[in-house]
Design a protein around this motif. Structure first.
Motif, PDB file in Angstrom:
ATOM      1  N   ASN A 179       0.851  -1.187   0.000  1.00  0.00           N
ATOM      2  CA  ASN A 179       0.000   0.000   0.000  1.00  0.00           C
ATOM      3  C   ASN A 179       0.887   1.237   0.000  1.00  0.00           C
ATOM      4  N   CYS A 180       1.637   1.428  -1.080  1.00  0.00           N
ATOM      5  CA  CYS A 180       2.603   2.528  -1.158  1.00  0.00           C
ATOM      6  C   CYS A 180       2.670   3.004  -2.598  1.00  0.00           C
ATOM      7  N   PRO A 181       1.932   4.077  -2.955  1.00  0.00           N
ATOM      8  CA  PRO A 181       1.870   4.507  -4.353  1.00  0.00           C
ATOM      9  C   PRO A 181       3.180   5.054  -4.882  1.00  0.00           C
ATOM     10  N   THR A 182       4.013   5.562  -4.038  1.00  0.00           N
ATOM     11  CA  THR A 182       5.289   6.115  -4.491  1.00  0.00           C
ATOM     12  C   THR A 182       6.413   5.527  -3.660  1.00  0.00           C
ATOM     13  N   GLY A 183       7.614   5.573  -4.222  1.00  0.00           N
ATOM     14  CA  GLY A 183       8.768   5.052  -3.503  1.00  0.00           C
ATOM     15  C   GLY A 183       9.903   6.045  -3.556  1.00  0.00           C
ATOM     16  N   LEU A 184      11.062   5.604  -3.116  1.00  0.00           N
ATOM     17  CA  LEU A 184      12.256   6.428  -3.158  1.00  0.00           C
ATOM     18  C   LEU A 184      12.995   6.136  -4.453  1.00  0.00           C
ATOM     19  N   TYR A 185      13.461   7.163  -5.126  1.00  0.00           N
ATOM     20  CA  TYR A 185      14.130   6.981  -6.414  1.00  0.00           C
ATOM     21  C   TYR A 185      15.569   7.475  -6.319  1.00  0.00           C
ATOM     22  N   TRP A 186      16.448   6.756  -6.980  1.00  0.00           N
ATOM     23  CA  TRP A 186      17.850   7.128  -7.059  1.00  0.00           C
ATOM     24  C   TRP A 186      18.328   6.812  -8.470  1.00  0.00           C
ATOM     25  N   LYS A 187      19.474   7.319  -8.811  1.00  0.00           N
ATOM     26  CA  LYS A 187      19.994   7.163 -10.169  1.00  0.00           C
ATOM     27  C   LYS A 187      20.191   5.686 -10.496  1.00  0.00           C
ATOM     28  N   ASP A 188      19.700   5.269 -11.673  1.00  0.00           N
ATOM     29  CA  ASP A 188      19.845   3.895 -12.163  1.00  0.00           C
ATOM     30  C   ASP A 188      19.170   2.874 -11.250  1.00  0.00           C
ATOM     31  N   LYS A 189      18.080   3.269 -10.614  1.00  0.00           N
ATOM     32  CA  LYS A 189      17.362   2.338  -9.748  1.00  0.00           C
ATOM     33  C   LYS A 189      16.815   1.171 -10.566  1.00  0.00           C
ATOM     34  N   ARG A 190      17.018  -0.049 -10.058  1.00  0.00           N
ATOM     35  CA  ARG A 190      16.483  -1.261 -10.673  1.00  0.00           C
ATOM     36  C   ARG A 190      15.495  -1.900  -9.706  1.00  0.00           C
ATOM     37  N   THR A 191      14.328  -2.290 -10.234  1.00  0.00           N
ATOM     38  CA  THR A 191      13.352  -2.972  -9.393  1.00  0.00           C
ATOM     39  C   THR A 191      13.272  -4.464  -9.704  1.00  0.00           C
ATOM     40  N   ARG A 249      33.206  -1.395  -1.781  1.00  0.00           N
ATOM     41  CA  ARG A 249      33.095  -0.669  -3.053  1.00  0.00           C
ATOM     42  C   ARG A 249      31.725  -0.860  -3.695  1.00  0.00           C
ATOM     43  N   ASP A 250      31.206  -2.104  -3.625  1.00  0.00           N
ATOM     44  CA  ASP A 250      29.886  -2.361  -4.188  1.00  0.00           C
ATOM     45  C   ASP A 250      28.802  -1.593  -3.436  1.00  0.00           C
ATOM     46  N   THR A 251      28.986  -1.489  -2.110  1.00  0.00           N
ATOM     47  CA  THR A 251      27.971  -0.855  -1.279  1.00  0.00           C
ATOM     48  C   THR A 251      27.982   0.657  -1.398  1.00  0.00           C
ATOM     49  N   TRP A 252      29.173   1.254  -1.414  1.00  0.00           N
ATOM     50  CA  TRP A 252      29.265   2.711  -1.362  1.00  0.00           C
ATOM     51  C   TRP A 252      29.972   3.313  -2.573  1.00  0.00           C
ATOM     52  N   GLY A 253      30.218   2.488  -3.610  1.00  0.00           N
ATOM     53  CA  GLY A 253      30.961   2.980  -4.778  1.00  0.00           C
ATOM     54  C   GLY A 253      30.349   4.205  -5.415  1.00  0.00           C
ATOM     55  N   LYS A 254      29.012   4.279  -5.434  1.00  0.00           N
ATOM     56  CA  LYS A 254      28.314   5.444  -5.989  1.00  0.00           C
ATOM     57  C   LYS A 254      27.565   6.195  -4.901  1.00  0.00           C
ATOM     58  N   GLY A 255      28.125   6.139  -3.696  1.00  0.00           N
ATOM     59  CA  GLY A 255      27.507   6.849  -2.595  1.00  0.00           C
ATOM     60  C   GLY A 255      26.212   6.191  -2.158  1.00  0.00           C
ATOM     61  N   LEU A 256      25.241   7.007  -1.747  1.00  0.00           N
ATOM     62  CA  LEU A 256      23.981   6.489  -1.237  1.00  0.00           C
ATOM     63  C   LEU A 256      23.213   5.704  -2.301  1.00  0.00           C
ATOM     64  N   ASP A 257      23.374   6.072  -3.585  1.00  0.00           N
ATOM     65  CA  ASP A 257      22.657   5.366  -4.654  1.00  0.00           C
ATOM     66  C   ASP A 257      22.980   3.877  -4.659  1.00  0.00           C
ATOM     67  N   SER A 258      24.267   3.536  -4.631  1.00  0.00           N
ATOM     68  CA  SER A 258      24.650   2.123  -4.687  1.00  0.00           C
ATOM     69  C   SER A 258      24.279   1.406  -3.396  1.00  0.00           C
ATOM     70  N   TYR A 259      24.318   2.109  -2.273  1.00  0.00           N
ATOM     71  CA  TYR A 259      23.909   1.500  -1.002  1.00  0.00           C
ATOM     72  C   TYR A 259      22.428   1.122  -1.028  1.00  0.00           C
ATOM     73  N   LEU A 260      21.611   2.035  -1.507  1.00  0.00           N
ATOM     74  CA  LEU A 260      20.173   1.780  -1.543  1.00  0.00           C
ATOM     75  C   LEU A 260      19.822   0.660  -2.510  1.00  0.00           C
ATOM     76  N   GLN A 261      20.544   0.586  -3.644  1.00  0.00           N
ATOM     77  CA  GLN A 261      20.284  -0.504  -4.582  1.00  0.00           C
ATOM     78  C   GLN A 261      20.668  -1.846  -3.962  1.00  0.00           C
ATOM     79  N   MET A 262      21.800  -1.859  -3.256  1.00  0.00           N
ATOM     80  CA  MET A 262      22.220  -3.078  -2.558  1.00  0.00           C
ATOM     81  C   MET A 262      21.145  -3.520  -1.564  1.00  0.00           C
ATOM     82  N   MET A 263      20.630  -2.577  -0.790  1.00  0.00           N
ATOM     83  CA  MET A 263      19.608  -2.908   0.205  1.00  0.00           C
ATOM     84  C   MET A 263      18.296  -3.316  -0.456  1.00  0.00           C
ATOM     85  N   TYR A 264      17.926  -2.635  -1.528  1.00  0.00           N
ATOM     86  CA  TYR A 264      16.666  -2.942  -2.220  1.00  0.00           C
ATOM     87  C   TYR A 264      16.663  -4.397  -2.704  1.00  0.00           C
ATOM     88  N   ASP A 265      17.730  -4.797  -3.405  1.00  0.00           N
ATOM     89  CA  ASP A 265      17.815  -6.158  -3.939  1.00  0.00           C
ATOM     90  C   ASP A 265      17.640  -7.197  -2.835  1.00  0.00           C
TER      91      ASP A 265
END
Length: 596
Positions: free
Chosen positions: A8-20, A127-143
């Motif tokens: 029940n969440c119409p919007t989410g958090l977006y970051w550069k190159d986000k993959r779902t 490097r995988d977690t923070w290589g692109k700053g918060l963007d790569s961290y969030l993608q790691m956590m999302y997956d």
């Protein structure tokens, strides 16, 4: 993607190159060790030297073993889906919080303390977690959070432990994946450690985000003592209030329901719990979470297990558990911690081993199913990392490094004695006298046999591990690859009236340059380089079954160099496997044959 009907969440958090879309690469697990008896149990029952059978095994199913898994948790969780999708009752994770995360750990060699720097694979995780700053961290956590949701059952819960660095951002990701509707609590864990602040209030709390999979949640309300003197002052005289009340050495108290602010002390350096992890969480914190959101025999998982607090508390509270970590040293630390728990139920140590390597080989070198390994491209790749030049037209010799010839082992099978013999014969035909053999895995107990083979043939032989780091493109690009030479282990068997004893006689690590010179100079004994060793009295050529072990702890630095006596009931030939784990977490094995 998770089931949108349940979110029940119409919007989410977006970051550069986000993959779902999350990859689900399912690979088989390799069981590398089965542990049947803890040291604490053995100390209590010294008379028994063989592995105990867990009396309550039927509660968990006849084939159930708790699992400690080494590797990338994204691959591990995807591979667990086949067996555990919708079956895990509780997940707790304590992922890295900040870009300045430090993977170094404080270690002891004998009586000398030093700081072990992160391995290339742990540096890769950074490097995988923070290589692109918060963007790569969030993608790691999302997956990983998507996979965790799929592993939880409908009554299951997840607790995600973070602080101010990334907590608010991950909270929005959790809303997207689990749904705002299933957000239960933001728990504030308040502790009394931390640096003094000069221009701001001291930061002395973490946030733990608690979500359920559905409305059918397992939740056990917990109570805690509240002392009247703490609430109202020392002169307060309580009257009957309709609550559970009592009195103990600290004074009058009442029982109150636990709220979402938890005042629990952190793990101090001098405490009994403390292990060489600065981010180690206290057992009291995990006890509260596990008691609240699971019942006895439920399955608890932690995919960033670190020093193993979640697994240890789950074990003590009668829960089943799965624990995983990328760090080999974390797995070793957790193994030792579990062995120190009296009555610890049997567990297995696993990895994805050759199956992960096969997948990597297929992706990297476009291997077809009908192709044989090793591939030409794979050989060239490893030779380049080893700084060797390729040679062609030979069967077992693949390259040359200086005056030494080089043989590369295949990706998906251990290097065998017969393979090495063939390479040695080819070296002799070429009129050379030195050979380096590089392998991912080795035929059990190979090292001492190979040493004899080397002496008889006159070929100077060295054996090197191909490190897991070669599968990471960033580590390859940086040239941050180290090939570790296999260690040397010498043992002897003593026959006594009460049975056989195995004794360690010598151990040598070739890669001592990894230890600072100031530390090396203080080490006096070869045994200081051993952190743990174990024996399988009836090795069957497959999985190592831990039937006896000795290891160092923070309190007990002494290492037993001789086993208890072991008495064989059956006459005939028996194989004994001895496994040593050094201070870096690397294994060395030796196979001994005895006739009874």
């Amino acid at each position: 993607m998770p089931d949108q009907n349940k979110i029940n969440c119409p919007t989410g958090l977006y970051w550069k190159d986000k993959r779902t879309d999350v990859d689900r690469i399912i690979l088989p697990f390799q069981t590398i060790e089965t542990i049947n008896e803890s040291r604490a149990s053995r100390e209590k029952q010294k008379a028994q030297s063989r592995g105990l059978v867990f009396e309550d095994q039927d509660k968990y199913g006849s084939n159930w073993y708790n699992r400690l898994i080494w590797g990338d948790n994204k691959y591990i969780m995807a591979s667990l889906l086949e067996e555990f999708a919708g079956k895990i009752d509780l997940i707790y994770i304590d992922p890295p919080f900040a870009t300045g995360a430090d993977f170094s750990v404080k270690m002891e060699i004998g009586d000398v303390e030093w700081t072990k720097e992160p391995s290339a694979i742990e540096d890769k995780a950074y490097r995988d977690t923070w290589g692109k700053g918060l963007d790569s961290y969030l993608q790691m956590m999302y997956d990983r959070l998507v996979l965790m949701r799929e592993l939880l059952n409908d009554k299951g819960s997840i607790y995600v432990h973070l602080d101010w660095h990334a907590g608010p951002y991950v909270k929005i990701v959790l809303d997207e994946i689990f749904g705002k509707r299933f957000f239960r609590n933001e728990i504030t864990w308040h502790y009394r450690t931390g640096n003094l602040a000069k221009n701001q209030f001291q930061r002395k709390h973490d946030n733990i985000y608690f979500y359920s999979k559905s409305d059918q949640i397992t939740f056990n309300p917990l109570e805690v003592k509240e002392y009247y003197a703490d609430i109202y002052g020392p002169d307060f005289k309580p009257s009957f209030e309709g609550r559970k009340q009592g009195k103990d050495a600290k004074g009058m108290y009442r029982m109150s329901m636990i709220d979402d602010v938890w005042d629990i002390s952190a793990v101090f350096t001098l405490s009994n719990e403390h292990l060489p992890y600065d981010t180690q969480k206290p057992e009291a914190l995990m006890e509260r979470i596990i008691k609240a959101s699971s019942n006895e025999n439920d399955l608890v998982a932690d995919f960033f297990c670190g020093s193993g607090t979640t697994a240890a508390v789950a074990e003590k509270l009668g829960r089943r558990w799965i624990a995983a970590d990328l760090s080999r040293y974390a797995i070793h630390t957790t193994r030792k911690r579990m062995l120190g728990i009296e009555g610890c139920k049997p567990f297995i140590v696993q990895n994805l081993g050759k199956y992960e390597r096969q997948y990597w080989q297929g992706v990297t070198f476009n291997k077809r199913k009908d192709e044989q390994v090793p591939l030409y491209e794979y050989i060239q790749f490893i030779l380049k990392l080893y700084n060797a030049e390729p040679l062609t037209g030979l069967l077992q010799i693949h390259g040359k490094k200086g005056k030494r010839l080089v043989h590369i082992g295949a990706v998906d099978v251990p290097v065998t004695l017969s393979e090495i013999k063939e390479a040695i014969e080819e070296v002799k035909k070429l009129g050379q006298d030195s050979l380096d053999v590089l392998g991912w895995e080795w035929e059990m107990g190979l090292h001492d046999v190979v040493e004899n083979e080397s002496k008889e043939s006159g070929v100077k032989l060295r054996l090197f591990y191909i490190p897991r780091d070669v599968m990471d493109p960033r580590a390859v690009e940086s040239g941050d690859i180290t090939f570790y030479e296999l260690a040397y282990l010498e043992t002897e068997i003593e026959q006594t009236k009460s049975g056989l004893k195995v004794k360690l006689k010598d151990f040598a690590i070739p890669n001592l340059d990894l230890i600072p010179e100031e530390v090396r100079s203080k080490i006096k004994k070869w045994s200081d380089y051993i952190d743990y060793w174990a024996v399988d009295w009836d090795w069957n050529g497959d999985t190592f079954h831990n039937m006896w072990q000795s290891y160092r702890t923070k309190k007990e630095r002494k290492l037993e160099l001789q086993t208890d006596s072991h008495l064989y009931e059956k006459k005939g030939k028996h194989l004994i496997m001895v496994k040593v784990i050094d201070i870096f977490g690397n294994d060395t094995t030796r196979v001994l044959e005895v006739k009874i």
